[in-house]
Design a protein around this motif. Structure first.
Motif, PDB file in Angstrom:
ATOM      1  N   GLY A 338     -33.068-116.935-109.338  1.00  0.00           N
ATOM      2  CA  GLY A 338     -33.244-116.437-107.981  1.00  0.00           C
ATOM      3  C   GLY A 338     -33.990-115.122-107.988  1.00  0.00           C
ATOM      4  O   GLY A 338     -34.473-114.673-109.026  1.00  0.00           O
ATOM      5  N   PRO A 339     -34.087-114.481-106.839  1.00  0.00           N
ATOM      6  CA  PRO A 339     -34.761-113.168-106.757  1.00  0.00           C
ATOM      7  C   PRO A 339     -33.862-112.089-107.336  1.00  0.00           C
ATOM      8  O   PRO A 339     -32.691-112.331-107.607  1.00  0.00           O
ATOM      9  CB  PRO A 339     -34.910-112.968-105.251  1.00  0.00           C
ATOM     10  CG  PRO A 339     -33.761-113.731-104.664  1.00  0.00           C
ATOM     11  CD  PRO A 339     -33.549-114.920-105.546  1.00  0.00           C
ATOM     12  N   ASP A 340     -34.380-110.875-107.532  1.00  0.00           N
ATOM     13  CA  ASP A 340     -33.486-109.801-107.934  1.00  0.00           C
ATOM     14  C   ASP A 340     -32.682-109.355-106.709  1.00  0.00           C
ATOM     15  O   ASP A 340     -33.110-109.537-105.577  1.00  0.00           O
ATOM     16  CB  ASP A 340     -34.231-108.657-108.625  1.00  0.00           C
ATOM     17  CG  ASP A 340     -35.060-107.825-107.687  1.00  0.00           C
ATOM     18  OD1 ASP A 340     -34.500-107.160-106.797  1.00  0.00           O
ATOM     19  OD2 ASP A 340     -36.296-107.837-107.831  1.00  0.00           O
ATOM     20  N   PHE A 341     -31.489-108.789-106.977  1.00  0.00           N
ATOM     21  CA  PHE A 341     -30.550-108.530-105.878  1.00  0.00           C
ATOM     22  C   PHE A 341     -31.036-107.480-104.892  1.00  0.00           C
ATOM     23  O   PHE A 341     -30.546-107.389-103.783  1.00  0.00           O
ATOM     24  CB  PHE A 341     -29.169-108.153-106.441  1.00  0.00           C
ATOM     25  CG  PHE A 341     -29.184-106.906-107.289  1.00  0.00           C
ATOM     26  CD1 PHE A 341     -29.257-105.649-106.716  1.00  0.00           C
ATOM     27  CD2 PHE A 341     -29.139-107.004-108.677  1.00  0.00           C
ATOM     28  CE1 PHE A 341     -29.285-104.504-107.500  1.00  0.00           C
ATOM     29  CE2 PHE A 341     -29.162-105.869-109.466  1.00  0.00           C
ATOM     30  CZ  PHE A 341     -29.239-104.617-108.883  1.00  0.00           C
ATOM     31  N   ASP A 346     -34.098-112.507 -99.468  1.00  0.00           N
ATOM     32  CA  ASP A 346     -34.279-113.586-100.452  1.00  0.00           C
ATOM     33  C   ASP A 346     -32.980-113.865-101.206  1.00  0.00           C
ATOM     34  O   ASP A 346     -32.664-115.014-101.510  1.00  0.00           O
ATOM     35  CB  ASP A 346     -35.388-113.220-101.451  1.00  0.00           C
ATOM     36  CG  ASP A 346     -36.741-113.106-100.769  1.00  0.00           C
ATOM     37  OD1 ASP A 346     -36.917-113.746 -99.709  1.00  0.00           O
ATOM     38  OD2 ASP A 346     -37.605-112.377-101.281  1.00  0.00           O
ATOM     39  N   SER A 347     -32.226-112.801-101.512  1.00  0.00           N
ATOM     40  CA  SER A 347     -30.956-112.976-102.207  1.00  0.00           C
ATOM     41  C   SER A 347     -29.988-113.777-101.343  1.00  0.00           C
ATOM     42  O   SER A 347     -29.369-114.734-101.803  1.00  0.00           O
ATOM     43  CB  SER A 347     -30.320-111.621-102.525  1.00  0.00           C
ATOM     44  OG  SER A 347     -31.148-110.869-103.350  1.00  0.00           O
ATOM     45  N   SER A 352     -26.878-118.585-100.405  1.00  0.00           N
ATOM     46  CA  SER A 352     -26.299-119.594 -99.520  1.00  0.00           C
ATOM     47  C   SER A 352     -26.832-120.985 -99.861  1.00  0.00           C
ATOM     48  O   SER A 352     -26.136-121.979 -99.705  1.00  0.00           O
ATOM     49  CB  SER A 352     -26.550-119.245 -98.049  1.00  0.00           C
ATOM     50  OG  SER A 352     -27.905-119.363 -97.746  1.00  0.00           O
ATOM     51  N   LYS A 353     -28.047-121.047-100.372  1.00  0.00           N
ATOM     52  CA  LYS A 353     -28.620-122.350-100.703  1.00  0.00           C
ATOM     53  C   LYS A 353     -28.031-122.930-101.996  1.00  0.00           C
ATOM     54  O   LYS A 353     -27.917-124.137-102.159  1.00  0.00           O
ATOM     55  CB  LYS A 353     -30.139-122.184-100.886  1.00  0.00           C
ATOM     56  CG  LYS A 353     -30.919-123.440-100.584  1.00  0.00           C
ATOM     57  CD  LYS A 353     -32.408-123.169-100.624  1.00  0.00           C
ATOM     58  CE  LYS A 353     -33.165-124.463-100.872  1.00  0.00           C
ATOM     59  NZ  LYS A 353     -34.595-124.233-101.047  1.00  0.00           N
ATOM     60  N   ASN A 354     -27.679-122.046-102.920  1.00  0.00           N
ATOM     61  CA  ASN A 354     -27.274-122.528-104.245  1.00  0.00           C
ATOM     62  C   ASN A 354     -25.793-122.359-104.564  1.00  0.00           C
ATOM     63  O   ASN A 354     -25.343-122.754-105.633  1.00  0.00           O
ATOM     64  CB  ASN A 354     -28.105-121.819-105.324  1.00  0.00           C
ATOM     65  CG  ASN A 354     -29.558-122.261-105.280  1.00  0.00           C
ATOM     66  OD1 ASN A 354     -29.895-123.337-105.744  1.00  0.00           O
ATOM     67  ND2 ASN A 354     -30.409-121.440-104.679  1.00  0.00           N
ATOM     68  N   ASN A 355     -25.058-121.776-103.636  1.00  0.00           N
ATOM     69  CA  ASN A 355     -23.660-121.464-103.925  1.00  0.00           C
ATOM     70  C   ASN A 355     -22.852-122.693-104.298  1.00  0.00           C
ATOM     71  O   ASN A 355     -22.135-122.705-105.293  1.00  0.00           O
ATOM     72  CB  ASN A 355     -23.032-120.760-102.723  1.00  0.00           C
ATOM     73  CG  ASN A 355     -22.164-119.608-103.178  1.00  0.00           C
ATOM     74  OD1 ASN A 355     -21.801-119.558-104.341  1.00  0.00           O
ATOM     75  ND2 ASN A 355     -21.852-118.699-102.292  1.00  0.00           N
ATOM     76  N   GLY A 366     -32.015-108.706-116.073  1.00  0.00           N
ATOM     77  CA  GLY A 366     -33.104-108.080-115.328  1.00  0.00           C
ATOM     78  C   GLY A 366     -32.758-107.860-113.870  1.00  0.00           C
ATOM     79  O   GLY A 366     -33.602-107.419-113.095  1.00  0.00           O
ATOM     80  N   GLY A 367     -31.514-108.169-113.468  1.00  0.00           N
ATOM     81  CA  GLY A 367     -31.119-107.976-112.080  1.00  0.00           C
ATOM     82  C   GLY A 367     -31.355-109.203-111.211  1.00  0.00           C
ATOM     83  O   GLY A 367     -31.065-109.198-110.019  1.00  0.00           O
ATOM     84  N   ARG A 368     -31.869-110.280-111.820  1.00  0.00           N
ATOM     85  CA  ARG A 368     -32.099-111.490-111.014  1.00  0.00           C
ATOM     86  C   ARG A 368     -30.811-112.287-110.875  1.00  0.00           C
ATOM     87  O   ARG A 368     -29.994-112.337-111.797  1.00  0.00           O
ATOM     88  CB  ARG A 368     -33.187-112.357-111.653  1.00  0.00           C
ATOM     89  CG  ARG A 368     -34.559-111.703-111.535  1.00  0.00           C
ATOM     90  CD  ARG A 368     -35.625-112.553-112.168  1.00  0.00           C
ATOM     91  NE  ARG A 368     -35.933-113.735-111.372  1.00  0.00           N
ATOM     92  CZ  ARG A 368     -37.009-114.491-111.568  1.00  0.00           C
ATOM     93  NH1 ARG A 368     -37.853-114.189-112.526  1.00  0.00           N
ATOM     94  NH2 ARG A 368     -37.235-115.531-110.810  1.00  0.00           N
ATOM     95  N   ILE A 369     -30.651-112.906-109.731  1.00  0.00           N
ATOM     96  CA  ILE A 369     -29.484-113.755-109.510  1.00  0.00           C
ATOM     97  C   ILE A 369     -29.753-115.098-110.163  1.00  0.00           C
ATOM     98  O   ILE A 369     -30.804-115.714-109.943  1.00  0.00           O
ATOM     99  CB  ILE A 369     -29.221-113.917-108.006  1.00  0.00           C
ATOM    100  CG1 ILE A 369     -28.988-112.540-107.387  1.00  0.00           C
ATOM    101  CG2 ILE A 369     -28.024-114.830-107.759  1.00  0.00           C
ATOM    102  CD1 ILE A 369     -28.868-112.553-105.887  1.00  0.00           C
ATOM    103  N   LEU A 370     -28.834-115.536-111.010  1.00  0.00           N
ATOM    104  CA  LEU A 370     -29.030-116.769-111.763  1.00  0.00           C
ATOM    105  C   LEU A 370     -27.941-117.772-111.416  1.00  0.00           C
ATOM    106  O   LEU A 370     -26.814-117.392-111.100  1.00  0.00           O
ATOM    107  CB  LEU A 370     -28.995-116.463-113.266  1.00  0.00           C
ATOM    108  CG  LEU A 370     -30.009-115.428-113.753  1.00  0.00           C
ATOM    109  CD1 LEU A 370     -29.806-115.126-115.227  1.00  0.00           C
ATOM    110  CD2 LEU A 370     -31.431-115.900-113.503  1.00  0.00           C
ATOM    111  N   SER A 371     -28.298-119.027-111.465  1.00  0.00           N
ATOM    112  CA  SER A 371     -27.338-120.074-111.115  1.00  0.00           C
ATOM    113  C   SER A 371     -27.449-121.223-112.111  1.00  0.00           C
ATOM    114  O   SER A 371     -28.527-121.780-112.315  1.00  0.00           O
ATOM    115  CB  SER A 371     -27.648-120.554-109.694  1.00  0.00           C
ATOM    116  OG  SER A 371     -27.101-121.828-109.458  1.00  0.00           O
TER     117      SER A 371
END
Lengths: 440, 440
Positions: A338-341, A346-347, A352-355, A366-371
């Motif tokens: 995902g994007p960085d927080f 975008d976060s 909400s899309k990937n939860n 690197g501060g990016r949200i990962l799933s």
């Protein structure tokens, strides 16, 4: 090298072969000339290609007869009269049409392949059809090569043929007969070409370039300095010539050995076979190559690692796209980045899309949200079938093949394939060419 | 927000608690003062930390008593007299030594934790030990925060504690109590801090920086503008504060809910447990973190994808490194990339070195020589065991841990682990923090 003297003997046709071919060539050109006199659009008839240049190989069967049209002839007449002359002159020999940008006529006359090819009779540089350069090439080579050089060309051509490096058409993307002639002219002999190739550098330039060409190998057409013959050669084939040349210099007997068959047919080969409505070779090869490259991209995006791909066709109605994968089945899970927080909107959107799909969601180094998520498909066969059934229009597969795919296709593992010519291609794809990767 | 009023009530200690803590604090400091008069090296004794500043939370037990040494005291005397004063003054309460750069003494006096910490009595800026800043922080905060702001600090600290974001030590890499005070001073209230955090930008600067700091969050220490308190905070924890703040603003009740336990304990967790000889917490945490990061690198280089890692220890004798992998088992095959074929010597070397190991060798799209090979190890457990048994010295694992590993270690899958505190850490690593990744 002793081996070279031996080699040279095998590539020069003997007197009997020469006389026999000349007889058939003269016989054929007379048939064509007779028909051509009926049309005021035709200026002249002449031989071109390796027969005319005297660079043909024993057992070669090609006689190219060029029908040169007045340059004001309109394209329709050019095509229709071109075909008619070919058909009428060779009518006793079951002629048929072939295509290479424009149609020409082919037939086997007493066992030798004869091509009747229309072109425009233009001044050098004023090319109107793709065939127009040929008579100029013929003239240029005849004026530049003596008998000894012609024999060096024959050696180089044989070397290229034996190592599957011969043919500039899109199916091959390798070295044409004309390129072989240009290389001999430039370097002087077969051995000198091999020595040069062993030391090729990136963006090697052969000839005098009038502008910058950005291909790994630049081969300037001596009759048209704006034309780079190297464009037609794939980097893989340049590489194979380079490596084979190095191997030959280490062990000159090498290329006389027959190619060893693949020891092991890899299980990780995916084969897509289908039938198609006949069309010109250049067209179907282009469509196959574009489609293979699009499907490679889709497979890679989905996490399958495509190592190599290949296309084959009998040029009549059967074709196959072949993919060598690192694995047919890949891991069930994948990480979606995902994007960085810091990027608030975008976060929010990503979360909400990937939860719900997430096995675990976290913030990476690197501060990016990962799933971590399950893949929709982790089997290449299922993935490819889904694309071809449901997403083919946006897949990048050539539009020209869509009607063919609609009629049906088959997805198989490499070892399931029965068809001989496809099997051969799979073997080549899944095995190492021991001459290219020779190690002393 | 109504919820804030409710919240504030829960974070302010009641009169009884305040009186009780004061009584114990006064009792303890008098014991320390009595002992300290025996040493001419000691200038003065004073409270510091959250008790002194009045920013402590209900049920908090920390009373920090600072023993300020004359700045000319040599380090050996500083340490030995510091320990002696602590031990002698608290001898009735089973005192013991703790370390944080230098030793200090801790004991529980009537149920409250009392720390007796030596520091040097220096001028601001002339720091000699890590504890020297503390009295200045205390003074500064006492001069800057009124009662209302102190309560806002309490709210922020509680928010950080409840969300596992409290503590600047290397084990946590999160926000210290002092950082909470600085944030309230800068923004004015708990809610304003939350609103600001929700909108933090990369390299956000809080305070007046005298130079450029390259951390995602820069928090200038008000008593030392060359010091960036943000250095101690990991990007993950900054991200969690940012995302939690956004969630709180969307649904302010959120953080009162208890943390949900992990729904699913992932099977792809690899746990390395071992015992160690006791050492100071800062030292063991540093060694564990460095080792986890080195082993992550080794695993990644070998093709295992480490998603997250964590280290835990009971700070006595047991520790574990935990790795969440995309898969414990990876594909058997891998592609080894060679040089491009133009580089003659390197190509030769690569070919002769990899020819026999290759399942297939070929030239890739970019001209590089590629080789498909079997991995030596495709199971993470076997790979990790091999490193720890045979390659530990070059693995990057902290030298300090080598003797501990020699005595033995255990590699397990996450679900095999029985130990409670390690199990808890695995659960946290393998599950999503639903408050951080809140979606409305």
């Amino acid at each position: 090298m002793n081996i070279l003297i031996k080699f040279k003997k095998t590539v020069i046709p003997n007197r009997k072969e020469q006389e026999q071919l000349k007889k058939i060539a003269d016989f054929s050109i007379n048939l064509v000339k007779k028909e051509a006199t009926k049309y005021s659009e035709v200026n002249t008839i002449e031989f071109a290609g390796s027969y005319a240049k005297g660079t043909w190989l024993p057992k070669s069967q090609d006689i190219d007869i060029f029908v040169k049209f007045h340059e004001n002839t309109n394209p329709e007449k050019f095509e229709s009269i071109g075909k008619k002359i070919g058909f009428d002159s060779l009518k006793k020999f079951k002629p048929y049409v072939r295509y290479s940008e424009h149609p020409y006529v082919e037939a086997f006359v007493k066992g030798k392949r004869v091509n009747v090819v229309p072109c425009y009779d233009v001044k050098s540089g004023n090319w109107k059809s793709a065939a127009d350069r040929s008579p100029f090439h013929t003239k240029f080579i005849l004026n530049s090569l003596d008998q000894s050089h012609k024999n060096e060309v024959r050696m180089l051509k044989k070397f290229l043929i034996d190592n599957d490096l011969y043919g500039a058409e899109i199916a091959k993307q390798a070295f044409s007969g004309y390129v072989a002639e240009v290389l001999i002219l430039y370097y002087g002999s077969f051995l000198k070409v091999i020595k040069a190739a062993a030391n090729f550098r990136w963006n090697q330039i052969i000839g005098k370039a009038t502008k910058k060409f950005d291909t790994p190998l630049v081969i300037i057409d001596p009759i048209d300095s704006n034309r780079n013959l190297g464009t037609a050669v794939s980097i893989e084939n340049i590489g194979r010539l380079v490596l084979l040349s190095r191997a030959f210099l280490k062990k000159p007997s090498l290329f006389f050995k027959p190619k060893k068959p693949s020891k092991k047919n890899l299980e990780n080969t995916l084969v897509l076979t289908f039938g198609y409505k006949k069309r010109s070779p250049d067209v179907i090869w282009g469509q196959l190559k574009r489609s293979a490259s699009a499907l490679t991209k889709q497979l890679n995006l989905a996490g399958f690692n495509v190592l190599r791909s290949q296309v084959v066709t009998d040029e009549i109605s059967n074709a196959a796209l072949i993919f060598l994968l690192q694995s047919i089945k890949i891991e069930k899970r994948m990480v979606r980045k995902g994007p960085d927080f810091f990027r608030s909107k975008d976060s929010d959107k990503f979360i909400s899309k990937n939860n719900k799909k997430s096995i675990v969601m976290w913030i990476g180094d690197g501060g990016r949200i990962l799933s971590l998520q399950n893949r929709l498909e982790n089997d290449a066969v299922g993935f490819l079938r889904n694309i071809l059934k449901n997403k083919i229009k946006t897949s990048g597969v050539s539009n020209g093949l869509l009607p063919d795919f609609k009629k049906g296709f088959k997805i198989q593992y490499g070892k399931q394939v029965k068809n001989k010519f496809i099997k051969k291609a799979i073997q080549a794809l899944a095995s190492t060419d021991e001459y290219t990767f020779y190690s002393s």
